[in-house]
Scaffold this active site. Structure first.
Site, PDB file in Angstrom:
ATOM      1  N   ARG A 212     -12.890  -5.624 -22.616  1.00  0.00           N
ATOM      2  CA  ARG A 212     -12.630  -4.204 -21.958  1.00  0.00           C
ATOM      3  C   ARG A 212     -13.758  -3.637 -21.519  1.00  0.00           C
ATOM      4  O   ARG A 212     -14.767  -3.625 -22.369  1.00  0.00           O
ATOM      5  CB  ARG A 212     -11.576  -3.399 -22.773  1.00  0.00           C
ATOM      6  CG  ARG A 212     -10.279  -3.882 -22.902  1.00  0.00           C
ATOM      7  CD  ARG A 212      -9.372  -2.884 -23.935  1.00  0.00           C
ATOM      8  NE  ARG A 212     -10.397  -2.923 -25.177  1.00  0.00           N
ATOM      9  CZ  ARG A 212      -9.880  -2.004 -26.157  1.00  0.00           C
ATOM     10  NH1 ARG A 212      -9.018  -1.169 -26.128  1.00  0.00           N
ATOM     11  NH2 ARG A 212     -10.606  -2.474 -27.079  1.00  0.00           N
TER      12      ARG A 212
ATOM     13  N   GLU B  23      -4.245   5.430 -34.083  1.00  0.00           N
ATOM     14  CA  GLU B  23      -4.448   4.644 -33.246  1.00  0.00           C
ATOM     15  C   GLU B  23      -4.022   4.752 -31.888  1.00  0.00           C
ATOM     16  O   GLU B  23      -3.495   5.845 -31.686  1.00  0.00           O
ATOM     17  CB  GLU B  23      -3.560   3.246 -33.904  1.00  0.00           C
ATOM     18  CG  GLU B  23      -3.526   3.135 -35.245  1.00  0.00           C
ATOM     19  CD  GLU B  23      -5.088   2.278 -35.240  1.00  0.00           C
ATOM     20  OE1 GLU B  23      -5.568   1.655 -34.418  1.00  0.00           O
ATOM     21  OE2 GLU B  23      -5.694   2.577 -36.501  1.00  0.00           O
ATOM     22  N   GLY B  24      -4.548   4.026 -30.929  1.00  0.00           N
ATOM     23  CA  GLY B  24      -4.027   4.172 -29.489  1.00  0.00           C
ATOM     24  C   GLY B  24      -4.926   4.777 -28.581  1.00  0.00           C
ATOM     25  O   GLY B  24      -4.676   5.009 -27.502  1.00  0.00           O
TER      26      GLY B  24
ATOM     27  N   ARG C 240      -6.297  -7.927 -33.847  1.00  0.00           N
ATOM     28  CA  ARG C 240      -7.532  -7.887 -32.824  1.00  0.00           C
ATOM     29  C   ARG C 240      -8.488  -7.204 -33.423  1.00  0.00           C
ATOM     30  O   ARG C 240      -8.449  -6.004 -33.467  1.00  0.00           O
ATOM     31  CB  ARG C 240      -7.015  -7.688 -31.425  1.00  0.00           C
ATOM     32  CG  ARG C 240      -7.834  -7.827 -30.271  1.00  0.00           C
ATOM     33  CD  ARG C 240      -7.734  -7.221 -28.762  1.00  0.00           C
ATOM     34  NE  ARG C 240      -8.102  -5.693 -29.102  1.00  0.00           N
ATOM     35  CZ  ARG C 240      -7.408  -4.762 -28.598  1.00  0.00           C
ATOM     36  NH1 ARG C 240      -6.108  -4.886 -28.089  1.00  0.00           N
ATOM     37  NH2 ARG C 240      -7.752  -3.701 -28.850  1.00  0.00           N
TER      38      ARG C 240
ATOM     39  N   LYS D 113      -8.374   3.365 -40.371  1.00  0.00           N
ATOM     40  CA  LYS D 113      -9.783   3.541 -40.553  1.00  0.00           C
ATOM     41  C   LYS D 113     -10.367   4.062 -41.982  1.00  0.00           C
ATOM     42  O   LYS D 113     -11.495   3.405 -42.067  1.00  0.00           O
ATOM     43  CB  LYS D 113     -10.296   4.938 -39.856  1.00  0.00           C
ATOM     44  CG  LYS D 113      -9.963   4.991 -38.220  1.00  0.00           C
ATOM     45  CD  LYS D 113      -9.485   4.046 -37.327  1.00  0.00           C
ATOM     46  CE  LYS D 113      -9.522   4.172 -35.899  1.00  0.00           C
ATOM     47  NZ  LYS D 113      -8.286   3.585 -35.304  1.00  0.00           N
TER      48      LYS D 113
ATOM     49  N   SER E 294      -2.708  -5.418 -28.314  1.00  0.00           N
ATOM     50  CA  SER E 294      -2.194  -5.494 -26.950  1.00  0.00           C
ATOM     51  C   SER E 294      -3.345  -6.309 -26.011  1.00  0.00           C
ATOM     52  O   SER E 294      -4.395  -6.440 -26.318  1.00  0.00           O
ATOM     53  CB  SER E 294      -1.835  -4.142 -26.258  1.00  0.00           C
ATOM     54  OG  SER E 294      -2.816  -3.370 -26.177  1.00  0.00           O
TER      55      SER E 294
ATOM     56  N   GLU F 138     -13.350  -1.523 -34.852  1.00  0.00           N
ATOM     57  CA  GLU F 138     -11.833  -1.379 -35.625  1.00  0.00           C
ATOM     58  C   GLU F 138     -11.116  -2.818 -35.676  1.00  0.00           C
ATOM     59  O   GLU F 138     -11.553  -3.563 -34.730  1.00  0.00           O
ATOM     60  CB  GLU F 138     -11.309  -0.030 -35.074  1.00  0.00           C
ATOM     61  CG  GLU F 138     -10.607  -0.725 -33.852  1.00  0.00           C
ATOM     62  CD  GLU F 138      -9.232   0.156 -33.600  1.00  0.00           C
ATOM     63  OE1 GLU F 138      -8.559   0.875 -34.608  1.00  0.00           O
ATOM     64  OE2 GLU F 138      -8.736   0.289 -32.451  1.00  0.00           O
TER      65      GLU F 138
ATOM     66  N   LYS G 214     -13.700   9.992 -36.881  1.00  0.00           N
ATOM     67  CA  LYS G 214     -12.558   9.524 -36.645  1.00  0.00           C
ATOM     68  C   LYS G 214     -11.394   9.956 -37.550  1.00  0.00           C
ATOM     69  O   LYS G 214     -11.354   9.711 -38.602  1.00  0.00           O
ATOM     70  CB  LYS G 214     -12.520   7.885 -36.696  1.00  0.00           C
ATOM     71  CG  LYS G 214     -13.586   7.228 -35.753  1.00  0.00           C
ATOM     72  CD  LYS G 214     -13.344   5.844 -35.956  1.00  0.00           C
ATOM     73  CE  LYS G 214     -14.264   5.042 -34.749  1.00  0.00           C
ATOM     74  NZ  LYS G 214     -13.985   3.591 -34.666  1.00  0.00           N
TER      75      LYS G 214
ATOM     76  N   ASN H 148      -7.258  -3.999 -35.343  1.00  0.00           N
ATOM     77  CA  ASN H 148      -5.876  -3.565 -34.879  1.00  0.00           C
ATOM     78  C   ASN H 148      -5.003  -4.490 -35.710  1.00  0.00           C
ATOM     79  O   ASN H 148      -4.886  -5.820 -35.391  1.00  0.00           O
ATOM     80  CB  ASN H 148      -5.742  -3.394 -33.474  1.00  0.00           C
ATOM     81  CG  ASN H 148      -6.725  -2.542 -32.790  1.00  0.00           C
ATOM     82  OD1 ASN H 148      -6.561  -1.294 -32.569  1.00  0.00           O
ATOM     83  ND2 ASN H 148      -7.522  -3.139 -32.220  1.00  0.00           N
TER      84      ASN H 148
HETATM   85  P1  ADP Z   1      -8.222   3.502 -31.769  1.00  0.00           P
HETATM   86  O1  ADP Z   1      -7.480   3.072 -32.736  1.00  0.00           O
HETATM   87  O2  ADP Z   1      -7.933   5.048 -31.118  1.00  0.00           O
HETATM   88  O3  ADP Z   1      -8.398   2.373 -30.642  1.00  0.00           O
HETATM   89  P2  ADP Z   1     -11.066   3.052 -31.925  1.00  0.00           P
HETATM   90  O4  ADP Z   1     -11.780   2.966 -33.171  1.00  0.00           O
HETATM   91  O5  ADP Z   1     -10.873   1.646 -31.412  1.00  0.00           O
HETATM   92  O6  ADP Z   1      -9.611   3.792 -32.060  1.00  0.00           O
HETATM   93  O7  ADP Z   1     -11.851   4.236 -31.048  1.00  0.00           O
HETATM   94  C1  ADP Z   1     -11.411   4.092 -29.777  1.00  0.00           C
HETATM   95  C2  ADP Z   1     -12.383   3.961 -28.763  1.00  0.00           C
HETATM   96  O8  ADP Z   1     -13.881   4.958 -29.005  1.00  0.00           O
HETATM   97  C3  ADP Z   1     -13.197   2.568 -28.918  1.00  0.00           C
HETATM   98  O9  ADP Z   1     -12.496   1.764 -28.044  1.00  0.00           O
HETATM   99  C4  ADP Z   1     -14.445   2.733 -28.298  1.00  0.00           C
HETATM  100  O10 ADP Z   1     -14.714   2.900 -27.060  1.00  0.00           O
HETATM  101  C5  ADP Z   1     -14.783   4.321 -28.996  1.00  0.00           C
HETATM  102  N1  ADP Z   1     -15.570   4.024 -30.345  1.00  0.00           N
HETATM  103  C6  ADP Z   1     -14.842   3.866 -31.463  1.00  0.00           C
HETATM  104  N2  ADP Z   1     -15.827   4.014 -32.442  1.00  0.00           N
HETATM  105  C7  ADP Z   1     -17.131   3.922 -31.861  1.00  0.00           C
HETATM  106  C8  ADP Z   1     -18.361   3.761 -32.494  1.00  0.00           C
HETATM  107  N3  ADP Z   1     -18.704   3.680 -33.699  1.00  0.00           N
HETATM  108  N4  ADP Z   1     -19.424   3.654 -31.417  1.00  0.00           N
HETATM  109  C9  ADP Z   1     -19.276   3.844 -30.190  1.00  0.00           C
HETATM  110  N5  ADP Z   1     -17.814   4.048 -29.550  1.00  0.00           N
HETATM  111  C10 ADP Z   1     -16.921   3.977 -30.421  1.00  0.00           C
HETATM  112 MG    MG Z   2      -9.570   0.664 -30.560  1.00  0.00          MG
END
Ligand code: ADP
Ligand code: MG
Length: 511
Positions: free
Chosen positions: A487, A405-406, A162, A342, A188, A181, A401, A183
């Site tokens: 979401r 994940e999660g 996803r 990442k 899910s 990102e 970051k 996944n």
């Molecule tokens: P994870 O693998 O923990 O899901 P993500 O990279 O998806 O990591 O980051 C988790 C959440 O943080 C995302 O769902 C988003 O809401 C927020 N986020 C992540 N990266 C960014 C970004 N570059 N700008 C704004 N919000 C972000």
């Molecule tokens: Mg995420």
């Protein structure tokens, strides 16, 4: 509260005011035309508290009836008492052009993930500094090296991923699709997202907005994900083999997983749910490295666990290795899980890398690159130093970051500054990446959560597109997009710390 956020709240208030039918006679025809989309921003509805409460009651009952369910935090191992998964009362407006763009680039992302997962030189080089500093990635990489050393037994490969995006508002006010990102493990909510359109259609139908209700896109990711699993199962080629779903016993999101199991059973493919612990007790390989669980041959292993350090005991790592060594189709195999880190995402954004991975496909490369936000390596050296200096000078423009994940692991604002100050002279910084922070235009919606009062809040959304591909040897036999997930979360903090807010299920209302 940052200036940007303030101006957007003001913008939203203006929208609501206008949507409330409070337009004066000075609003000419041109203005009315501009406001056609307005009727669908739910502006006036969001101001009628009594109406919202009645709609919320109806929406919650419909969500329960449709199976938009989670187990409770109190009883995560039992389905005796369940509740609805949190969701928005109204679908959120998403520009159709961005939806189309996200769908159009999904097959490219499938190809890219598949290409990276087969490129051991690229994975090794990309993750070399990370695995020195990050134990979890190092452990995954260790398994990867062992499997490579022994020779990969599986011949069929299955990707269920996803790709997630936010809508960056650009200088001219128009939104742009930017990837957050991708996944590659345990992606899910494909199951529950298949059931939410009926809920939003219900809400709009209650309001006699039948035309609007008809605009909600039908969506069935669980069906598409099951199609991929079924194809991999078929290519594995053993009529009695089953699908092994690796999950924890304490699993609140079981109904999301069941949706896929149910689709498979309808195709007469049986799924057994087991924990890593069960695998280490009762899993085995025969001399051809065929995988058996409780004496039953396994064609496909589908991981809905195993993406976080806390999910692995020593015993569980051994179980993961056993699964990886087998010739069963792993979804994902260890290389594809590493492809979802990442660090890999950041290296993919480097000039020339996409061209190297997808030779002779300039159009795919252009579509992919258009969705990339700024991504910066923090490896020791000048480039990393410069990224850190930029982030310290303008903390609100970046996110820090780690390789996790999660959710809930990223650092923003003051927390990010503190972490960077501590990390900047230490090699440990290589276990993180820096990313440009995406700033979407906030909008108003109503978030429904069990036990919480109905409340209208400022929100931002994240769009995910589900992708499925199957490869047999060198031949790609399936490559498709199979649906979406929207979401939405409240913006509670000025620093844009969405990580602190919990997202809820939503549907895009294309405009
Ligand atoms: P994870 O693998 O923990 O899901 P993500 O990279 O998806 O990591 O980051 C988790 C959440 O943080 C995302 O769902 C988003 O809401 C927020 N986020 C992540 N990266 C960014 C970004 N570059 N700008 C704004 N919000 C972000
Ligand atoms: Mg995420």
């Amino acid at each position: 509260m940052g200036e940007g956020l303030f101006s957007s709240v003001k913008y939203q208030l203006e929208m609501e005011f206008l949507g409330n039918g409070a337009r004066g006679p000075e609003c000419g025809a041109r203005r009315d035309h501009e406001l056609v989309g307005m009727a669908t921003s739910w502006g006036s509805l969001l101001q009628d508290e009594q109406l919202l409460e009645e709609l919320a009651r109806q929406a919650v009952d419909r969500a329960l009836a449709e199976g938009v369910l989670l187990r409770t935090t109190q009883e995560p191992s039992s389905s005796d008492v369940v509740s609805y998964a949190p969701f928005t009362l109204f679908p959120s407006l998403v520009p159709s052009a961005l939806l189309e763009q996200a769908y159009a680039v999904q097959m490219d992302f499938n190809l890219l993930v598949d290409a990276v997962s087969q490129n051991s030189a690229f994975l090794e080089q990309t993750l070399s500094s990370t695995i020195k500093m990050d134990n979890f990635t190092a452990h995954l990489f260790d398994i990867y090296k062992q499997v490579l050393g022994e020779g990969i037994a599986q011949t069929v490969f299955l990707g269920l991923n996803r790709s997630d995006y936010m809508f960056q508002r650009s200088a001219d006010g128009s939104p742009a699709l930017k990837q957050i990102e991708i996944n590659t493990i345990s992606a899910s909510f494909g199951g529950l997202a298949s059931r939410t359109p009926a809920v939003h259609q219900h809400v709009l139908n209650v309001l006699s907005k039948t035309k609007e209700a008809a605009k909600i896109l039908s969506n069935n990711p669980s069906k598409g994900l099951a199609l991929g699993i079924a194809k991999a199962w078929e290519l594995y080629g053993s009529a009695n083999a089953q699908v092994l779903l690796i999950a924890q016993e304490k699993e609140r999101n079981i109904f999301d997983q069941r949706a896929i199991e149910n689709e498979l059973l309808a195709k007469k493919i049986h799924v057994i749910r087991r924990r890593f612990e069960d695998v280490s007790e009762k899993g085995s390989l025969d001399q051809d490295r065929r995988l058996f669980m409780d004496g039953q041959e396994i064609a496909v292993v589908y991981f809905r666990d195993g993406y976080m350090p806390t999910q692995y005991s020593t015993q569980n790592w051994k179980a993961r290795l056993l699964l990886e060594r087998s010739c069963a189709v792993k979804c994902p195999d260890i290389a594809t899980q590493l492809t979802g880190t990442k660090k890999v995402q950041q290296e993919l954004s480097r000039a020339g890398v996409l061209e190297m991975l997808l030779p002779g496909q300039p159009e795919a490369v252009a579509r992919l690159r258009a969705t990339f936000a700024g991504l910066y390596s923090l490896d020791m050296g000048e480039e990393g130093d410069q990224a850190i200096n930029e982030a310290l000078a303008a903390p609100n423009r970046f996110v820090l970051k780690p390789q996790r994940e999660g959710g809930g692991n990223n650092l923003y604002g003051e927390e990010m500054v503190q972490a960077l100050e501590q990390l900047k002279d230490r090699e440990e910084r290589a276990s993180y990446i820096l990313m440009e922070k995406i700033e979407p235009e906030p909008f108003a919606n109503c978030l429904l959560r069990p036990g919480s009062p109905v409340r209208v809040v400022q929100c931002i959304s994240e769009l995910g597109i589900f992708g499925v591909y199957v490869r047999q040897g060198k031949t790609l036999v399936m490559n498709k997009h199979v649906g979406h997930l929207l979401r939405t979360k409240a913006i509670e903090h000025a620093d844009g710390g969405v990580a602190a807010g919990v997202a809820v299920l939503d549907n895009p209302y294309p405009v």
